[in-house]
Design a protein around this motif. Structure first.
Motif, PDB file in Angstrom:
ATOM      1  N   ALA A 110      27.919  17.219  -0.944  1.00 53.05           N
ATOM      2  CA  ALA A 110      27.840  18.036  -2.159  1.00 53.05           C
ATOM      3  C   ALA A 110      29.192  18.638  -2.534  1.00 53.05           C
ATOM      4  N   SER A 111      30.070  18.794  -1.563  1.00 56.23           N
ATOM      5  CA  SER A 111      31.365  19.435  -1.824  1.00 56.23           C
ATOM      6  C   SER A 111      32.460  18.465  -2.264  1.00 56.23           C
ATOM      7  N   ASN A 112      32.130  17.177  -2.416  1.00 63.23           N
ATOM      8  CA  ASN A 112      33.168  16.185  -2.714  1.00 63.23           C
ATOM      9  C   ASN A 112      32.682  15.176  -3.750  1.00 63.23           C
ATOM     10  N   ASP A 113      33.418  15.047  -4.847  1.00 61.80           N
ATOM     11  CA  ASP A 113      33.034  14.128  -5.932  1.00 61.80           C
ATOM     12  C   ASP A 113      32.910  12.686  -5.456  1.00 61.80           C
ATOM     13  N   ASP A 114      33.874  12.220  -4.671  1.00 63.93           N
ATOM     14  CA  ASP A 114      33.842  10.832  -4.201  1.00 63.93           C
ATOM     15  C   ASP A 114      32.633  10.566  -3.320  1.00 63.93           C
ATOM     16  N   LEU A 115      32.277  11.530  -2.508  1.00 68.73           N
ATOM     17  CA  LEU A 115      31.117  11.364  -1.633  1.00 68.73           C
ATOM     18  C   LEU A 115      29.816  11.388  -2.426  1.00 68.73           C
ATOM     19  N   ARG A 116      29.760  12.225  -3.454  1.00 76.13           N
ATOM     20  CA  ARG A 116      28.564  12.226  -4.312  1.00 76.13           C
ATOM     21  C   ARG A 116      28.428  10.893  -5.035  1.00 76.13           C
ATOM     22  N   GLU A 117      29.546  10.324  -5.459  1.00 73.93           N
ATOM     23  CA  GLU A 117      29.521   9.004  -6.097  1.00 73.93           C
ATOM     24  C   GLU A 117      29.030   7.941  -5.114  1.00 73.93           C
ATOM     25  N   ARG A 118      29.496   8.020  -3.885  1.00 70.61           N
ATOM     26  CA  ARG A 118      29.062   7.080  -2.847  1.00 70.61           C
ATOM     27  C   ARG A 118      27.562   7.223  -2.581  1.00 70.61           C
ATOM     28  N   GLU A 119      27.074   8.442  -2.591  1.00 71.85           N
ATOM     29  CA  GLU A 119      25.645   8.698  -2.389  1.00 71.85           C
ATOM     30  C   GLU A 119      24.828   8.045  -3.509  1.00 71.85           C
ATOM     31  N   THR A 120      25.327   8.128  -4.730  1.00 70.15           N
ATOM     32  CA  THR A 120      24.655   7.501  -5.865  1.00 70.15           C
ATOM     33  C   THR A 120      24.625   5.985  -5.701  1.00 70.15           C
ATOM     34  N   LEU A 121      25.710   5.412  -5.243  1.00 68.28           N
ATOM     35  CA  LEU A 121      25.764   3.970  -5.001  1.00 68.28           C
ATOM     36  C   LEU A 121      24.766   3.569  -3.918  1.00 68.28           C
ATOM     37  N   LYS A 122      24.672   4.347  -2.871  1.00 65.63           N
ATOM     38  CA  LYS A 122      23.713   4.057  -1.800  1.00 65.63           C
ATOM     39  C   LYS A 122      22.274   4.151  -2.312  1.00 65.63           C
ATOM     40  N   SER A 123      22.031   5.063  -3.227  1.00 70.02           N
ATOM     41  CA  SER A 123      20.699   5.185  -3.823  1.00 70.02           C
ATOM     42  C   SER A 123      20.361   3.928  -4.624  1.00 70.02           C
ATOM     43  N   ALA A 124      21.345   3.418  -5.367  1.00 68.02           N
ATOM     44  CA  ALA A 124      21.131   2.187  -6.133  1.00 68.02           C
ATOM     45  C   ALA A 124      20.872   1.010  -5.196  1.00 68.02           C
ATOM     46  N   THR A 125      21.547   1.001  -4.060  1.00 70.32           N
ATOM     47  CA  THR A 125      21.325  -0.052  -3.066  1.00 70.32           C
ATOM     48  C   THR A 125      19.901   0.009  -2.527  1.00 70.32           C
ATOM     49  N   LEU A 126      19.393   1.212  -2.315  1.00 73.62           N
ATOM     50  CA  LEU A 126      18.015   1.365  -1.850  1.00 73.62           C
ATOM     51  C   LEU A 126      17.039   0.794  -2.881  1.00 73.62           C
ATOM     52  N   THR A 127      17.262   1.090  -4.156  1.00 75.20           N
ATOM     53  CA  THR A 127      16.385   0.564  -5.208  1.00 75.20           C
ATOM     54  C   THR A 127      16.405  -0.958  -5.202  1.00 75.20           C
ATOM     55  N   ALA A 128      17.588  -1.547  -5.128  1.00 71.40           N
ATOM     56  CA  ALA A 128      17.706  -3.008  -5.115  1.00 71.40           C
ATOM     57  C   ALA A 128      17.036  -3.610  -3.885  1.00 71.40           C
ATOM     58  N   THR A 129      17.153  -2.946  -2.756  1.00 80.44           N
ATOM     59  CA  THR A 129      16.536  -3.421  -1.517  1.00 80.44           C
ATOM     60  C   THR A 129      15.016  -3.382  -1.616  1.00 80.44           C
ATOM     61  N   ILE A 130      14.483  -2.300  -2.167  1.00 86.67           N
ATOM     62  CA  ILE A 130      13.037  -2.192  -2.343  1.00 86.67           C
ATOM     63  C   ILE A 130      12.543  -3.295  -3.279  1.00 86.67           C
ATOM     64  N   ALA A 131      13.259  -3.508  -4.387  1.00 84.16           N
ATOM     65  CA  ALA A 131      12.861  -4.557  -5.341  1.00 84.16           C
ATOM     66  C   ALA A 131      12.865  -5.922  -4.659  1.00 84.16           C
ATOM     67  N   GLY A 132      13.888  -6.186  -3.853  1.00 82.31           N
ATOM     68  CA  GLY A 132      13.957  -7.456  -3.126  1.00 82.31           C
ATOM     69  C   GLY A 132      12.801  -7.624  -2.154  1.00 82.31           C
ATOM     70  N   ALA A 133      12.453  -6.560  -1.455  1.00 80.50           N
ATOM     71  CA  ALA A 133      11.341  -6.621  -0.503  1.00 80.50           C
ATOM     72  C   ALA A 133      10.023  -6.884  -1.236  1.00 80.50           C
ATOM     73  N   LEU A 134       9.878  -6.288  -2.406  1.00 75.87           N
ATOM     74  CA  LEU A 134       8.664  -6.529  -3.188  1.00 75.87           C
ATOM     75  C   LEU A 134       8.626  -7.962  -3.708  1.00 75.87           C
ATOM     76  N   ARG A 135       9.762  -8.483  -4.156  1.00 73.24           N
ATOM     77  CA  ARG A 135       9.795  -9.878  -4.611  1.00 73.24           C
ATOM     78  C   ARG A 135       9.451 -10.832  -3.471  1.00 73.24           C
ATOM     79  N   GLU A 136       9.864 -10.483  -2.265  1.00 77.01           N
ATOM     80  CA  GLU A 136       9.500 -11.288  -1.086  1.00 77.01           C
ATOM     81  C   GLU A 136       7.989 -11.318  -0.890  1.00 77.01           C
ATOM     82  N   ARG A 137       7.313 -10.269  -1.324  1.00 78.11           N
ATOM     83  CA  ARG A 137       5.850 -10.198  -1.232  1.00 78.11           C
ATOM     84  C   ARG A 137       5.180 -10.905  -2.400  1.00 78.11           C
ATOM     85  N   GLY A 138       5.976 -11.433  -3.335  1.00 81.51           N
ATOM     86  CA  GLY A 138       5.418 -12.147  -4.471  1.00 81.51           C
ATOM     87  C   GLY A 138       5.258 -11.296  -5.725  1.00 81.51           C
ATOM     88  N   VAL A 139       5.768 -10.078  -5.707  1.00 79.21           N
ATOM     89  CA  VAL A 139       5.693  -9.214  -6.881  1.00 79.21           C
ATOM     90  C   VAL A 139       6.754  -9.687  -7.872  1.00 79.21           C
TER      91      VAL A 139
END
Length: 190
Positions: A110-139
């Motif tokens: 929270a105290s560093n802009d670059d780290l908050r940006e990295r956290e946002t990128l990691k959140s986007a990675t989680l979304t993409a990973t979840i979508a991929g796992a669902l597509r593997e299930r045939g969704v």
């Protein structure tokens, strides 16, 4: 503590957090983190690529936990039920005995802009990973993408509740509650 001691990754995280909290993220070097952890700089780089990754390197465990739980959900499970399994499974990563470390980590981020940006990128990675796992299930799309966004929201909301001051509840319990609330909210959308 000797360099051969186990749990180098955890030692690096604890050492880094101590230094970051004391002196600020920008004022700490890799060499100082390694020394505080009782490791060499070379060993540091065997575990993480830079000091930023000391804070974010554990995400692979979270992603694997999510994908494994989604894959293990019964074939009859809806996308939301599979995601709920993933969010609940994250409780294995976010245990109450590690909550203080997570709180320190969040304060540093929270105290560093670059780290908050990295956290946002990691959140986007989680979304993409979840979508991929669902597509593997045939969704199929757009359901997989929309459900993945739901999953990320459920995770972020659960996490925020888990790190809120005074919380003593387990992550898994909060996840069940959060997913239930979000399901009700989506039903209200019509």
């Amino acid at each position: 503590m000797g360099r051969w001691e186990p749990n180098a990754r955890d030692r690096l995280l604890r050492a880094a957090l101590e230094l970051f909290v004391d002196r600020g993220y920008e004022n700490v070097t890799v060499a100082e983190i390694a020394a505080r952890a009782g490791l060499t700089k070379r060993t540091f780089f065997r575990h993480v690529t830079d000091k930023r990754e000391v804070l974010f390197g554990g995400q692979e465990d979270l992603l694997r936990t999510f994908t494994d739980a989604i894959a293990a959900a019964p074939d009859s499970a809806t996308p939301i039920a599979a995601i709920a399994a993933g969010v609940e499974a994250a409780g294995a990563v976010f245990r109450l005995d590690r909550r203080e470390l997570v709180l320190q980590r969040q304060a540093v981020i929270a105290s560093n802009d670059d780290l908050r940006e990295r956290e946002t990128l990691k959140s986007a990675t989680l979304t993409a990973t979840i979508a991929g796992a669902l597509r593997e299930r045939g969704v199929t799309e757009p359901v997989a993408g929309l459900a993945a966004e739901f999953g990320n929201l459920a995770f972020r909301t659960t996490f925020a509740r888990w790190v809120s001051p005074g919380n003593q509840r387990e992550f898994t319990e909060l996840a069940r509650e959060t997913v239930g609330e979000l399901r009700a909210a989506t039903a209200a959308l019509g």
